[in-house]
Design an enzyme around this catalytic site. Sequence first.
Site, short mmCIF file in Angstrom:
data_model
loop_
_atom_site.label_atom_id
_atom_site.label_comp_id
_atom_site.label_asym_id
_atom_site.label_seq_id
_atom_site.Cartn_x
_atom_site.Cartn_y
_atom_site.Cartn_z
CE LYS A 259 -4.37 0.79 2.31
NZ LYS A 259 -5.02 0.70 3.62
C1 E4P Z 1 -8.35 1.11 3.82
O1 E4P Z 1 -7.54 0.74 3.02
C2 E4P Z 1 -8.28 2.39 4.53
O2 E4P Z 1 -7.07 2.50 5.18
C3 E4P Z 1 -9.44 2.51 5.46
O3 E4P Z 1 -10.61 2.05 4.80
C4 E4P Z 1 -9.63 3.88 6.05
O4 E4P Z 1 -10.84 3.90 6.76
P1 E4P Z 1 -11.21 5.04 7.82
O5 E4P Z 1 -11.52 6.29 7.07
O6 E4P Z 1 -12.42 4.50 8.53
O7 E4P Z 1 -10.03 5.18 8.72
#
Ligand code: E4P
Length: 218
Positions: free
Chosen positions: A87
Amino acid sequence: MKFFIDTANLDEIKEAASLGILDGVTTNPSLMAKVGISGREQILEHYKKICEIVPGDVSAEVISTDFNGMIQEAEELASLAPNIVVKIPMIKEGLKAIKYLNEKGIKTNCTLIFSPGQALLAAKAGATYVSPFIGRLDDISTDGMQLIADIRLIFDNYGFPTEILAASIRHPMHIIESARIGADVVTTPLKPLLALLNHPLTDKGLAKFLEDYNKANR
Ligand code: E4P
């Protein structure tokens, strides 16, 4: 449509996997911290544990913000298990890293996508996934679902193979709307996923079926 679980909590990952419909996992540094995982060695071990539970794609996030640091981390993460997806944040250095890693055959998930232009750049660089954050846009009174629709249109216009991974899911309607628009993947905490199961008429209907069976089979 693929279903990913958005957590680093092993019990939640196991519970989602036990449903038989789980295709992968996404994590981020905040989710790792939330379950008390810190320090490079502990973090890498935790990713290995997740990859043992789920055979599908597991997103592991870099914390470097420069090209060389990202590449070094990405190669280390990718060596942990064959199902690791690295990522990478949507920044200039991240874009270069995605391009490089794509050429090396390492899968990437471009995270922190908040605009169609960012998604277009990530797709052009060869990202395997883009992660538009729906909930965080909704949180600032901006239509998160419209972003998913815009990216779907753009990717379809040019046949980009990059998959749209709808992220920052807050409730079950985010999942339904993502499916309606045609997001390739949704990554969700356990609660909205389980909420998809619920309907009061299902509960009422099942109670009646069981009541009638029990009356007839006394
Ligand atoms: C996923 O890859 C993201 O890091 C995550 O969905 C972020 O979610 P949040 O906005 O609830 O922290």
